[in-house]
Design a protein around this motif. Structure first.
Motif, PDB file in Angstrom:
ATOM      1  N   LYS A   1     -14.592  12.148   3.324  1.00 19.28           N
ATOM      2  CA  LYS A   1     -14.124  11.433   2.146  1.00 19.28           C
ATOM      3  C   LYS A   1     -12.666  11.001   2.342  1.00 19.28           C
ATOM      4  CE  LYS A   1     -15.254  14.813  -0.737  1.00 19.28           C
ATOM      5  NZ  LYS A   1     -15.465  15.546  -1.996  1.00 19.28           N
ATOM      6  N   ILE A   2     -12.322   9.811   1.832  1.00 19.05           N
ATOM      7  CA  ILE A   2     -10.925   9.378   1.844  1.00 19.05           C
ATOM      8  C   ILE A   2     -10.134  10.346   0.973  1.00 19.05           C
ATOM      9  CG2 ILE A   2      -9.338   7.567   1.101  1.00 19.05           C
ATOM     10  CD1 ILE A   2     -11.462   5.525   1.877  1.00 19.05           C
ATOM     11  N   ALA A   3      -9.127  10.976   1.570  1.00 17.89           N
ATOM     12  CA  ALA A   3      -8.400  12.053   0.888  1.00 17.89           C
ATOM     13  C   ALA A   3      -6.988  11.585   0.544  1.00 17.89           C
ATOM     14  CB  ALA A   3      -8.352  13.296   1.769  1.00 17.89           C
ATOM     15  N   LYS A   4      -6.749  11.338  -0.733  1.00 24.61           N
ATOM     16  CA  LYS A   4      -5.434  10.819  -1.133  1.00 24.61           C
ATOM     17  C   LYS A   4      -4.329  11.848  -0.934  1.00 24.61           C
ATOM     18  CE  LYS A   4      -6.872   6.980  -3.986  1.00 24.61           C
ATOM     19  NZ  LYS A   4      -6.745   6.243  -5.259  1.00 24.61           N
ATOM     20  N   LYS A   5      -4.689  13.116  -0.944  1.00 22.26           N
ATOM     21  CA  LYS A   5      -3.690  14.141  -0.641  1.00 22.26           C
ATOM     22  C   LYS A   5      -3.160  13.951   0.775  1.00 22.26           C
ATOM     23  CE  LYS A   5      -3.223  19.144   0.066  1.00 22.26           C
ATOM     24  NZ  LYS A   5      -3.933  20.433   0.099  1.00 22.26           N
ATOM     25  N   LEU A   6      -4.061  13.700   1.720  1.00 25.59           N
ATOM     26  CA  LEU A   6      -3.649  13.492   3.115  1.00 25.59           C
ATOM     27  C   LEU A   6      -2.902  12.173   3.273  1.00 25.59           C
ATOM     28  CD1 LEU A   6      -6.900  14.656   4.974  1.00 25.59           C
ATOM     29  CD2 LEU A   6      -4.828  15.980   4.491  1.00 25.59           C
ATOM     30  N   ILE A   7      -3.318  11.157   2.526  1.00 22.89           N
ATOM     31  CA  ILE A   7      -2.613   9.873   2.586  1.00 22.89           C
ATOM     32  C   ILE A   7      -1.189  10.031   2.060  1.00 22.89           C
ATOM     33  CG2 ILE A   7      -2.584   7.507   1.691  1.00 22.89           C
ATOM     34  CD1 ILE A   7      -5.671   7.682   1.580  1.00 22.89           C
ATOM     35  N   ARG A   8      -1.052  10.784   0.975  1.00 22.80           N
ATOM     36  CA  ARG A   8       0.292  10.996   0.421  1.00 22.80           C
ATOM     37  C   ARG A   8       1.167  11.762   1.407  1.00 22.80           C
ATOM     38  NH1 ARG A   8       2.347  10.118  -4.431  1.00 22.80           N
ATOM     39  NH2 ARG A   8       0.288   9.698  -5.332  1.00 22.80           N
ATOM     40  N   GLU A   9       0.586  12.744   2.092  1.00 20.92           N
ATOM     41  CA  GLU A   9       1.354  13.486   3.095  1.00 20.92           C
ATOM     42  C   GLU A   9       1.806  12.568   4.220  1.00 20.92           C
ATOM     43  OE1 GLU A   9      -1.261  16.592   4.294  1.00 20.92           O
ATOM     44  OE2 GLU A   9      -0.968  17.786   2.475  1.00 20.92           O
ATOM     45  N   GLU A  10       0.926  11.644   4.631  1.00 17.28           N
ATOM     46  CA  GLU A  10       1.285  10.692   5.687  1.00 17.28           C
ATOM     47  C   GLU A  10       2.351   9.717   5.203  1.00 17.28           C
ATOM     48  OE1 GLU A  10       1.428   8.976   9.390  1.00 17.28           O
ATOM     49  OE2 GLU A  10       0.467  10.865   8.770  1.00 17.28           O
ATOM     50  N   LEU A  11       2.261   9.273   3.962  1.00 17.08           N
ATOM     51  CA  LEU A  11       3.299   8.414   3.394  1.00 17.08           C
ATOM     52  C   LEU A  11       4.650   9.121   3.387  1.00 17.08           C
ATOM     53  CD1 LEU A  11       1.397   6.858   0.336  1.00 17.08           C
ATOM     54  CD2 LEU A  11       2.242   5.601   2.330  1.00 17.08           C
ATOM     55  N   ASP A  12       4.619  10.408   3.066  1.00 14.90           N
ATOM     56  CA  ASP A  12       5.846  11.193   3.047  1.00 14.90           C
ATOM     57  C   ASP A  12       6.460  11.272   4.449  1.00 14.90           C
ATOM     58  OD1 ASP A  12       7.850  12.791   1.917  1.00 14.90           O
ATOM     59  OD2 ASP A  12       6.757  14.639   2.341  1.00 14.90           O
ATOM     60  N   LYS A  13       5.599  11.518   5.453  1.00 18.49           N
ATOM     61  CA  LYS A  13       6.083  11.585   6.838  1.00 18.49           C
ATOM     62  C   LYS A  13       6.744  10.277   7.258  1.00 18.49           C
ATOM     63  CE  LYS A  13       2.536  14.799   8.554  1.00 18.49           C
ATOM     64  NZ  LYS A  13       1.347  14.909   9.429  1.00 18.49           N
ATOM     65  N   ARG A  14       6.195   9.178   6.777  1.00 19.24           N
ATOM     66  CA  ARG A  14       6.700   7.856   7.164  1.00 19.24           C
ATOM     67  C   ARG A  14       7.852   7.383   6.277  1.00 19.24           C
ATOM     68  NH1 ARG A  14       1.559   4.179   9.106  1.00 19.24           N
ATOM     69  NH2 ARG A  14       0.287   5.851  10.003  1.00 19.24           N
ATOM     70  N   GLY A  15       8.247   8.213   5.299  1.00 21.68           N
ATOM     71  CA  GLY A  15       9.343   7.847   4.420  1.00 21.68           C
ATOM     72  C   GLY A  15       8.981   6.819   3.373  1.00 21.68           C
ATOM     73  N   GLU A  16       7.699   6.638   3.123  1.00 21.37           N
ATOM     74  CA  GLU A  16       7.250   5.609   2.192  1.00 21.37           C
ATOM     75  C   GLU A  16       7.179   6.099   0.753  1.00 21.37           C
ATOM     76  OE1 GLU A  16       6.873   2.567   2.827  1.00 21.37           O
ATOM     77  OE2 GLU A  16       6.625   2.394   4.991  1.00 21.37           O
ATOM     78  N   LEU A  17       7.471   7.377   0.508  1.00 22.30           N
ATOM     79  CA  LEU A  17       7.466   7.892  -0.864  1.00 22.30           C
ATOM     80  C   LEU A  17       8.837   7.776  -1.516  1.00 22.30           C
ATOM     81  CD1 LEU A  17       5.246  11.106  -0.706  1.00 22.30           C
ATOM     82  CD2 LEU A  17       4.628   8.806  -1.450  1.00 22.30           C
ATOM     83  N   ASP A  18       9.859   7.487  -0.709  1.00 18.71           N
ATOM     84  CA  ASP A  18      11.191   7.326  -1.277  1.00 18.71           C
ATOM     85  C   ASP A  18      11.249   6.047  -2.097  1.00 18.71           C
ATOM     86  OD1 ASP A  18      11.947   9.581   0.157  1.00 18.71           O
ATOM     87  OD2 ASP A  18      12.496   8.382   1.922  1.00 18.71           O
ATOM     88  N   PRO A  19      11.963   6.072  -3.243  1.00 18.81           N
ATOM     89  CA  PRO A  19      12.077   4.849  -4.041  1.00 18.81           C
ATOM     90  C   PRO A  19      12.634   3.700  -3.199  1.00 18.81           C
ATOM     91  CG  PRO A  19      12.899   6.732  -5.268  1.00 18.81           C
ATOM     92  CD  PRO A  19      12.662   7.207  -3.865  1.00 18.81           C
ATOM     93  N   GLN A  20      11.949   2.560  -3.251  1.00 24.33           N
ATOM     94  CA  GLN A  20      12.337   1.411  -2.444  1.00 24.33           C
ATOM     95  C   GLN A  20      12.255   0.166  -3.289  1.00 24.33           C
ATOM     96  OE1 GLN A  20      10.220   1.242   1.325  1.00 24.33           O
ATOM     97  NE2 GLN A  20       9.875   3.448   1.278  1.00 24.33           N
ATOM     98  N   PRO A  21      13.037  -0.852  -2.937  1.00 24.91           N
ATOM     99  CA  PRO A  21      12.901  -2.127  -3.660  1.00 24.91           C
ATOM    100  C   PRO A  21      11.518  -2.715  -3.424  1.00 24.91           C
ATOM    101  CG  PRO A  21      14.268  -2.384  -1.691  1.00 24.91           C
ATOM    102  CD  PRO A  21      14.054  -0.913  -1.880  1.00 24.91           C
ATOM    103  N   ALA A  22      11.007  -3.430  -4.420  1.00 21.20           N
ATOM    104  CA  ALA A  22       9.687  -4.037  -4.279  1.00 21.20           C
ATOM    105  C   ALA A  22       9.671  -4.990  -3.097  1.00 21.20           C
ATOM    106  CB  ALA A  22       9.315  -4.785  -5.562  1.00 21.20           C
ATOM    107  N   ARG A  23       8.606  -4.909  -2.307  1.00 21.48           N
ATOM    108  CA  ARG A  23       8.498  -5.775  -1.145  1.00 21.48           C
ATOM    109  C   ARG A  23       7.025  -5.916  -0.779  1.00 21.48           C
ATOM    110  NH1 ARG A  23       8.001  -2.206   3.385  1.00 21.48           N
ATOM    111  NH2 ARG A  23       8.577  -0.068   2.847  1.00 21.48           N
ATOM    112  N   LEU A  24       6.731  -6.917  -0.039  1.00 23.65           N
ATOM    113  CA  LEU A  24       5.386  -7.097   0.491  1.00 23.65           C
ATOM    114  C   LEU A  24       5.472  -6.799   1.972  1.00 23.65           C
ATOM    115  CD1 LEU A  24       4.236 -10.351  -1.324  1.00 23.65           C
ATOM    116  CD2 LEU A  24       3.694  -7.995  -1.888  1.00 23.65           C
ATOM    117  N   SER A  25       5.185  -5.521   2.317  1.00 21.34           N
ATOM    118  CA  SER A  25       5.401  -5.098   3.702  1.00 21.34           C
ATOM    119  C   SER A  25       4.087  -4.950   4.430  1.00 21.34           C
ATOM    120  CB  SER A  25       6.151  -3.762   3.731  1.00 21.34           C
ATOM    121  OG  SER A  25       5.339  -2.738   3.233  1.00 21.34           O
TER     122      SER A  25
END
Length: 551
Positions: A526-550
Motif C-alpha cells: 500500500k502507498i504509505a503516506k507515513k513513509l512518504i512524509r519521512e522521505e520528504l523530511d529527508k529531502r528537506g521538503e517539509l520546511d516552509p517554502q515559497p509556493a513554486r511549481l517544482s
C-alpha cells in the motif's frame, strides 16, 4: 420453569430475560478437520512443485499441535510468535496454534529484527516459529523477551529444532481441538503502526466465525471445494483471513513459489489451476492488470478479485474492469474490524461514469454490521456531511492487548472509531474522504487529498500520486503532490497544475509538485503516506517554502 438458570441450558431471569449459560463456540481449527473429512483427497495447498491433500494437511497440523502441547508445553492462551514468509509451515502454524487453544501472533516477515522483537515482547509470546533465514530475528527476540524461551525453526537453524522433523516425530498423533469460548483470543492481528508502535488487535474464535460467514455471504458467495484461491500477500494479515475462509469451504490454496512478486508466474498459475478468486490491495491489482502478462494467459476462470486495504482510484478501477471483466469486489475494513465494514460487489462495479457507477464509494454496510458517520462529539452527522466512519457489530475486535489508552481512544459509546473520514448518501453507500491524519487545513479550509489525487490520476502520464499537507508561513499548510509518471511518459509541474485548474477549487490545488522514480510503499504493497512524509523530511521538503511549481 425456574426463575434462575440451571447448570445446563438457558434460564429466565426474574425480569424475563434469557440468562446465557454457555459461550462455548467451535475452535476455528475444526474448519480444517471438516474439510479433511469432507474432501480428504482434494488438494488443500500448493506451493511451488509440491502439493498436499486435505488429509495430509490435517495430519501435519495434528502432529504439530500435539508437539506444541506435549513437547513444548503450550497451554491455552499462550502466544505463539511466527516469523516466516508464506510457505506450507506458515499456513499450517495457524491451525496448529488454534487447535492447541493458543494465540497465533504472525509478524510481517519483512520487518526488521528489532521491530519483530518488539512484537515478541509486547505480545508476551512464549514460543517462536521462525524460518531459518531469519536467525537475526530469533536472536533479537530472545534477547529482549525473557518469556520467549522456546523456538522452532522452519529449516535448518541453530536456534531451534526443524519444524518438519518435529512433525515427522509426531506422525500419527492427534490432538482434539481445545475447548474455547466465544471471546477466547485466537489471533493477535498487529496493526501496521502508521501512527506509532504497532498495536495487537485481539481477534477471538467467536468473532472470527462470524467474519468467515460474513465473507462467504458478502465477498464471494457460492464458493465450494471446487474453487481455487491464489495468495499474493503475506498470510500474516488480510491474506491469512482470506485463506481461513477458503479452508472453511475446502477450496484449494495456491501460494506463490517465491517471495518476489512475479506477475508472469502469477498469471501462469491462474491459468494452470483455473484460479477462481484472489485477495490483494489496489496497488497490486494495478500492477497485475498493467503488466503485459495479463494478456498472455487465460484468466477467464476468475470470479472474484477482492481488493481492500485502501480505496482504488477510479482510473485504476476502470483499467482493471477492462482487463478482467466484472469480477472486482471491494471491501472497506480495518484489521480491528477484520475487514468487515462495507462491500461493493461485482454488479456495482461499472466501466461507465454515470450515476450507476457511484464513483468513489466503498460500498454499503456488510451483513450484520452497522456504520454511522459521527462528529467529534460522537453524534451522527447529517446525510452527505463528512465525519468519522464508525462501526458496530460482531466483526469488531475485542480490543487492543494490554493497551487501555488505545482502547479508550478507539471506542466511544460502543462504536469503534476507524479514524477514516467519509460520508454516507441517501441509499447508505459510504464514501471515504481519507484518513483523519491525511486531512490538512489550508487558509482555514479542510482539504481532503483523495479528491485531488483522483483528478490527477486522470492525467495520462500520472501512474501514482500522493498529496500531503506541509507547513506554510502564509496558509498554515499547503499541498505537495508527489507523482510517479508512467514508463515512457513525460509531464512537468506546470502541465499538471494546468490540468487540475477548474477541476477542483483553487484552495485545494497543490502548491508544489515533486516527481519521484518510485513511491514508498508498506510491506503489504500500500502507498504509505507515513513513509512518504519521512522521505520528504529527508529531502528537506517539509520546511516552509515559497509556493513554486517544482520538478
Amino acid at each position: 420453569m425456574s426463575d434462575t438458570a440451571s447448570s445446563s441450558g438457558s434460564g429466565i431471569d426474574p425480569k424475563g430475560g434469557v440468562v446465557p449459560c454457555s459461550t462455548r463456540v467451535m475452535n476455528l481449527a475444526t474448519f480444517l478437520s471438516q474439510a479433511a473429512r469432507r474432501v480428504s483427497d482434494n488438494v488443500s495447498l500448493v506451493w511451488g512443485d509440491r502439493q498436499w491433500s486435505w488429509r495430509e494437511t490435517e495430519a501435519r497440523v495434528n502432529a504439530m499441535a500435539h508437539a506444541l502441547v506435549h513437547e513444548f508445553g503450550v497451554q491455552k492462551g499462550d502466544r505463539v510468535l511466527v516469523q516466516s514468509a508464506n510457505c506450507n509451515q506458515m499456513f499450517e502454524s495457524m491451525f496448529a496454534t488454534f487447535r492447541a487453544g493458543a494465540v497465533w501472533v504472525p509478524t510481517n516477515f519483512r520487518q526488521t529484527p528489532d521491530e519483530v522483537a518488539y512484537l515478541a515482547q509486547s505480545s508476551g509470546a512464549s514460543l517462536m516459529i521462525c524460518q531459518a533465514g531469519f536467525a537475526a530475528h530469533a536472536e533479537a527476540c530472545a534477547k529482549t523477551s525473557p518469556a520467549l524461551t522456546k523456538f522452532i525453526a522452519i529449516g535448518d537453524a541453530a536456534f531451534g529444532e526443524d519444524y518438519d522433523a518435529i512433525v515427522a516425530r509426531n506422525e500419527g498423533q492427534t490432538l482434539a481441538p481445545v475447548a474455547v469460548d466465544r471471546d477466547d483470543p485466537c489471533w493477535y492481528f498487529y496493526t501496521s503502526g502508521t501512527t506509532g508502535r504497532p498495536k495487537a488487535a485481539v481477534l477471538t474464535h467467536g468473532q472470527m466465525a462470524f467474519v468467515i460467514n460474513n465473507h462467504h455471504c458478502d465477498l464471494f458467495p457460492g464458493i465450494t471445494s471446487d474453487d481455487r484461491s491464489i495468495v499474493v500477500a503475506p498470510l500474516s494479515h488480510g491474506a491469512g483471513v482470506h485463506q481461513l475462509t477458503q479452508v472453511a469451504r475446502g477450496a484449494t490454496t495456491i501460494l506463490m513459489p517465491t517471495e518476489r512478486m512475479d506477475i508472469d508466474a502469477l498469471w501462469r498459475l491462474v491459468a494452470e489451476w483455473r484460479v477462481t478468486n484472489l485477495f490483494t490491495v489496489p496497488t497490486i491489482v494495478k500492477m497485475l492488470v498493467e503488466d503485459p502478462a495479463v494478456d498472455r494467459y487465460d484468466h477467464s476462470s476468475l470470479r472474484y478479485v477482492i481488493y481492500a486495504g485502501a480505496p482504488m482510484y477510479r482510473e485504476d478501477q476502470k483499467r482493471a474492469l477492462q482487463k478482467l471483466g466484472k469480477v472486482l469486489v471491494q471491501y472497506f475494513g480495518l484489521g480491528e474490524v477484520t475487514g468487515a465494514i462495507t462491500v461493493l460487489p461485482p454488479v456495482m462495479h461499472s466501466l461507465e461514469d454515470g450515476e450507476a457507477a457511484r464513483i468513489g464509494t466503498c460500498g454499503f454496510e456488510r451483513t450484520g454490521m452497522q456504520v454511522q458517520i459521527q462528529n467529534e462529539q460522537g453524534e451522527e452527522v447529517a446525510q452527505g456531511e463528512t465525519g468519522e466512519i464508525c462501526a458496530i457489530g460482531p466483526a469488531v475486535f475485542a480490543g487492543y492487548y494490554q493497551n487501555p489508552e488505545a482502547n479508550a481512544k478507539s471506542f466511544r459509546n460502543g462504536w469503534f472509531r476507524t479514524g477514516d473520514l467519509g460520508h454516507m448518501d441517501a441509499q447508505g453507500f459510504v464514501y471515504i474522504t481519507g484518513r483523519q491524519s491525511d486531512m490538512y487545513i489550508s487558509g482555514g479550509s479542510n482539504v481532503y487529498p483523495r479528491e485531488i489525487e483522483e483528478k490527477l490520476l486522470q492525467h495520462p502520464a500520472v501512474g501514482e500520486v500522493a498529496i500531503l499537507g506541509v507547513p506554510d508561513p502564509v496558509w498554515g499548510e499547503v499541498g505537495v503532490a508527489v507523482c510517479v509518471l508512467r514508463p515512457g511518459e513525460r509531464a512537468d509541474a506546470a502541465e499538471l497544475a494546468a490540468f487540475l485548474d477548474g477541476k477542483v477549487s483553487r484552495y485545494k490545488l497543490p502548491k508544489r509538485y515533486l516527481f519521484w522514480d518510485e513511491m514508498p510503499k508498506s510491506a503489504y504493497g500500500k502507498i504509505a503516506k507515513k513513509l512518504i512524509r519521512e522521505e520528504l523530511d529527508k529531502r528537506g521538503e517539509l520546511d516552509p517554502q515559497p509556493a513554486r511549481l517544482s520538478a
